[in-house]
Scaffold this motif. Structure first.
Motif, mmCIF file in Angstrom:
data_model
loop_
_atom_site.group_PDB
_atom_site.id
_atom_site.type_symbol
_atom_site.label_atom_id
_atom_site.label_comp_id
_atom_site.label_asym_id
_atom_site.label_seq_id
_atom_site.Cartn_x
_atom_site.Cartn_y
_atom_site.Cartn_z
ATOM 1 N N TYR A 157 0.734 -1.009 -0.039
ATOM 2 C CA TYR A 157 -0.024 -0.041 0.166
ATOM 3 C C TYR A 157 0.987 1.206 0.004
ATOM 4 O O TYR A 157 2.255 1.246 0.264
ATOM 5 N N THR A 158 0.350 2.382 -0.232
ATOM 6 C CA THR A 158 0.931 3.641 -0.317
ATOM 7 C C THR A 158 1.221 3.943 1.308
ATOM 8 O O THR A 158 2.170 5.081 1.282
ATOM 9 N N ALA A 159 1.055 3.295 2.153
ATOM 10 C CA ALA A 159 1.666 3.349 3.550
ATOM 11 C C ALA A 159 1.123 2.291 4.346
ATOM 12 O O ALA A 159 0.162 1.340 4.066
ATOM 13 N N ASP A 160 1.470 2.055 5.458
ATOM 14 C CA ASP A 160 1.079 0.871 6.359
ATOM 15 C C ASP A 160 -0.271 1.120 6.506
ATOM 16 O O ASP A 160 -0.757 1.875 7.360
ATOM 17 N N PRO A 161 -1.177 0.211 6.049
ATOM 18 C CA PRO A 161 -2.903 0.380 6.648
ATOM 19 C C PRO A 161 -3.111 0.332 7.909
ATOM 20 O O PRO A 161 -3.886 0.727 8.191
ATOM 21 N N ARG A 162 -2.186 -0.273 8.775
ATOM 22 C CA ARG A 162 -2.297 -0.186 10.077
ATOM 23 C C ARG A 162 -2.221 1.323 10.770
ATOM 24 O O ARG A 162 -2.939 1.467 11.714
ATOM 25 N N VAL A 163 -1.569 2.069 9.953
ATOM 26 C CA VAL A 163 -1.094 3.587 10.319
ATOM 27 C C VAL A 163 -2.136 4.409 9.863
ATOM 28 O O VAL A 163 -2.591 5.296 10.367
ATOM 29 N N VAL A 164 -2.268 4.133 8.514
ATOM 30 C CA VAL A 164 -2.868 5.148 7.679
ATOM 31 C C VAL A 164 -4.182 4.479 7.228
ATOM 32 O O VAL A 164 -3.969 3.707 6.238
ATOM 33 N N PRO A 165 -5.402 4.753 7.776
ATOM 34 C CA PRO A 165 -6.634 4.016 7.153
ATOM 35 C C PRO A 165 -6.711 4.461 5.736
ATOM 36 O O PRO A 165 -7.531 3.443 5.173
ATOM 37 N N GLY A 166 -6.448 5.477 5.191
ATOM 38 C CA GLY A 166 -6.625 5.944 3.721
ATOM 39 C C GLY A 166 -5.603 5.480 2.763
ATOM 40 O O GLY A 166 -5.678 5.776 1.804
ATOM 41 N N ALA A 167 -4.826 4.486 3.256
ATOM 42 C CA ALA A 167 -3.649 3.846 2.462
ATOM 43 C C ALA A 167 -4.197 3.303 1.301
ATOM 44 O O ALA A 167 -5.274 2.462 1.412
ATOM 45 N N ARG A 168 -3.775 3.549 0.129
ATOM 46 C CA ARG A 168 -4.245 3.134 -1.107
ATOM 47 C C ARG A 168 -3.379 1.825 -1.738
ATOM 48 O O ARG A 168 -2.148 1.616 -1.494
ATOM 49 N N HIS A 169 -3.957 0.654 -2.137
ATOM 50 C CA HIS A 169 -3.481 -0.513 -2.751
ATOM 51 C C HIS A 169 -2.648 -0.165 -3.834
ATOM 52 O O HIS A 169 -3.037 0.421 -4.944
ATOM 53 N N LEU A 170 -1.486 -0.840 -4.280
ATOM 54 C CA LEU A 170 -0.848 -0.506 -5.347
ATOM 55 C C LEU A 170 -0.625 -2.009 -6.029
ATOM 56 O O LEU A 170 0.126 -2.829 -5.621
ATOM 57 N N PRO A 171 -1.397 -2.007 -7.340
ATOM 58 C CA PRO A 171 -1.617 -3.477 -7.819
ATOM 59 C C PRO A 171 -0.221 -3.717 -8.650
ATOM 60 O O PRO A 171 0.289 -4.976 -8.617
ATOM 61 N N GLU A 172 0.755 -2.630 -8.797
ATOM 62 C CA GLU A 172 2.078 -3.055 -9.605
ATOM 63 C C GLU A 172 3.281 -2.052 -9.052
ATOM 64 O O GLU A 172 2.798 -0.703 -8.711
ATOM 65 N N LEU A 173 4.324 -2.366 -8.908
ATOM 66 C CA LEU A 173 5.270 -1.762 -8.350
ATOM 67 C C LEU A 173 6.698 -2.228 -8.844
ATOM 68 O O LEU A 173 6.845 -3.590 -9.199
ATOM 69 N N GLY A 174 7.599 -1.393 -9.368
ATOM 70 C CA GLY A 174 8.892 -1.762 -9.573
ATOM 71 C C GLY A 174 9.931 -2.252 -8.480
ATOM 72 O O GLY A 174 9.480 -1.623 -7.442
ATOM 73 N N HIS A 175 10.898 -2.943 -8.546
ATOM 74 C CA HIS A 175 11.528 -3.353 -7.744
ATOM 75 C C HIS A 175 12.491 -2.135 -6.747
ATOM 76 O O HIS A 175 12.368 -2.183 -5.698
ATOM 77 N N PRO A 176 12.840 -1.282 -7.567
ATOM 78 C CA PRO A 176 13.512 -0.133 -7.034
ATOM 79 C C PRO A 176 12.787 0.604 -6.040
ATOM 80 O O PRO A 176 13.090 0.903 -4.994
ATOM 81 N N GLU A 177 11.292 0.786 -6.403
ATOM 82 C CA GLU A 177 10.603 1.550 -5.461
ATOM 83 C C GLU A 177 10.276 0.665 -4.075
ATOM 84 O O GLU A 177 10.274 1.443 -3.222
ATOM 85 N N LEU A 178 10.123 -0.372 -4.331
ATOM 86 C CA LEU A 178 9.893 -1.225 -3.292
ATOM 87 C C LEU A 178 10.960 -1.317 -2.104
ATOM 88 O O LEU A 178 11.084 -1.463 -0.904
ATOM 89 N N GLN A 179 12.250 -1.495 -3.031
ATOM 90 C CA GLN A 179 13.240 -1.476 -2.211
ATOM 91 C C GLN A 179 13.679 -0.342 -1.429
ATOM 92 O O GLN A 179 13.959 -0.145 -0.100
ATOM 93 N N GLU A 180 13.506 0.887 -1.983
ATOM 94 C CA GLU A 180 13.387 2.170 -1.329
ATOM 95 C C GLU A 180 12.482 2.161 0.012
ATOM 96 O O GLU A 180 13.091 2.646 0.914
ATOM 97 N N MET A 181 11.388 1.657 -0.345
ATOM 98 C CA MET A 181 10.256 1.800 1.013
ATOM 99 C C MET A 181 10.780 0.700 1.999
ATOM 100 O O MET A 181 10.784 0.966 3.170
#
Ligand code: ADP
Ligand code: ASP
Ligand code: MG
Length: 395
Positions: free
Chosen positions: A179-203
């Motif tokens: 998600y765009t943030a930890d859904p436990r912390v941010v109730p409005g976090a959005r689901h990300l259906p697709e993501l590149g490795h570099p972005e997820l690694q940075e997260m």
């Protein structure tokens, strides 16, 4: 036949009922005709409980012995899953990390995989068996048992997927993807259906626990596609996040907001830097964001990677270095973030708005991170998520 690696995290096998559901899912994947390798984590909070036990015995447990202890958690699960599969009429065999050929360096508690020699797994797959592997562990060249750092079962799964040239690596947890943030912390976090490795690694490097940072790095280098799914979701069309090479990237802009509460902020006089580096090396404490202007220095410690923090803190204090543990790290992750000052300004504004202020701040094109009082970490994360990742309400 195609090999599929499935990894089930601690919450997916927290009790025998859930473990049985995992066995059902594995059995149905096998019956669809795939060769299946299952990587399992310790049940529920077992790893935390084992660590607490060791700390009750001594505050200075040798890292080698910690690894002997912690590796037991995953061994329990692997055997129980294999037993559950037998009960369902499937031929299954469990292997520890060392039996699976996972060779690591000798950095106990936080080892890196150097090589994978999955010969025994390949033999068993060719016999038609399902192979269950204990995640999070390996064996060093010195033939010692090692563990791969917290969340390291993800790394086991990706490394095996690469070594077995698997068709896919499926990571099952209690959340249906990234998600765009930890859904436990941010109730409005959005689901990300697709993501590149570099972005997820940075997260992940910023502290998002959803996938282990080394696992994502491994997947990026070996071009392994990761499918992050929720364990119970079996219906067709269930949500998932696919992490793969060439996933469409947004040219620039913010992708996610990450909070990490497990950090310590070190500060000391410039003259103490060399002593600190030596102490950190000896105690195997990684230092991040180290910088100095000659007169003084500062550095960030990711506490989840330190086996014995009270001892390390004592060693650092003896060098004249202070450790502030009342801070948290908030990061805005994306691309082209330093092209405009907006993101940095928003971090300062967010911290001010919730009342905390910023203790330190770093920028790169892919991440803007700031240290804020820990009590304000979640509110600042929510503020920044609302600023960058939530559509404004229609006027
Ligand atoms: P497992 O035990 O299965 O490995 P983890 O607890 O390590 O699972 O990871 C899943 C958790 O990651 C979720 O429960 C969620 O709270 C957390 N998480 C943190 N950041 C994110 C994010 N950006 N997207 C989804 N989940 C996240
Ligand atoms: N059991 C280990 C941990 O709790 C590894 C994992 O779950 O991936 O960190
Ligand atoms: Mg995990």
């Amino acid at each position: 036949m195609s090999v599929i690696v499935q990894k089930y995290g601690g919450s997916s096998v927290a009790d025998l009922e859930r473990l049985g559901r995992v066995a059902d899912r594995v059995a149905s994947t096998r019956r669809e005709g795939h060769e299946v390798v299952v990587v399992v984590s310790a049940m529920g909070k077992t790893t935390d409980q084992l660590l607490a036990l060791a700390r009750e015995v001594s505050s200075e447990a040798p890292r080698r012995e910690l690894d002997m202890l912690l590796s037991v958690g995953e061994r329990t699960t692997m055997a129980l899953v294999a037993i559950a599969l037998h009960a369902r009429g499937l031929d299954a065999i469990s292997f520890t990390g060392s039996q699976s050929g996972i060779i690591t360096n000798d950095r106990h508690f936080d080892a890196r995989i150097i090589e994978v020699r999955p010969f025994r797994i390949e033999d068993e797959l060719s016999r038609g068996r399902v192979v269950i592997v204990a995640g999070y562990q390996g064996m060093s060249y010195r033939r010692e048992i090692t563990t791969l750092g917290r969340g390291g079962s993800d790394t086991t799964a990706v490394a095996l997927a690469a070594a077995l040239a698997a068709e896919r690596c499926e990571i099952y947890s209690d959340v249906d993807g990234v998600y765009t943030a930890d859904p436990r912390v941010v109730p409005g976090a959005r689901h990300l259906p697709e993501l590149g490795h570099p972005e997820l690694q940075e997260m992940a490097e910023a502290g998002a626990r959803v996938l282990n940072a080394e696992a994502v790095e491994f997947a990026r280098r070996q071009r392994i596609a990761i499918y992050a799914r929720k364990t119970g979701d079996r219906h067709p069309g269930a949500r998932e996040t696919v992490v793969r090479e060439g996933a469409p990237r947004e040219a620039s802009g913010v992708r996610a907001v990450v909070g990490d509460a497990q950090v310590a902020w070190l500060r000391g006089p410039g003259g103490a830097l060399e002593a600190l580096l030596q102490a950190a090396d000896g105690a195997q404490v990684p230092l991040r964001e180290l910088h100095t202007d000659g007169r003084s220095f500062a550095a960030l410690v990711p506490l989840a990677r330190v086996s014995d923090w009270p001892r390390a803190r004592g060693l650092f204090a003896a060098c004249g270095v202070s450790a502030d543990e009342a801070l948290g790290l908030v990061s805005v992750v994306g691309d082209g973030l330093t092209r405009e000052g907006n993101v940095v300004a928003s971090v300062l504004a967010g911290a001010r708005a919730v009342g905390g202020g910023v203790e330190a701040l770093w920028t790169s094109p892919f991440r803007v991170s700031a240290l804020v009082p820990r009590a304000y970490l979640d509110p600042v994360t929510r503020w920044l998520h609302a600023r960058w990742c939530e559509a404004p309400a229609p006027a």
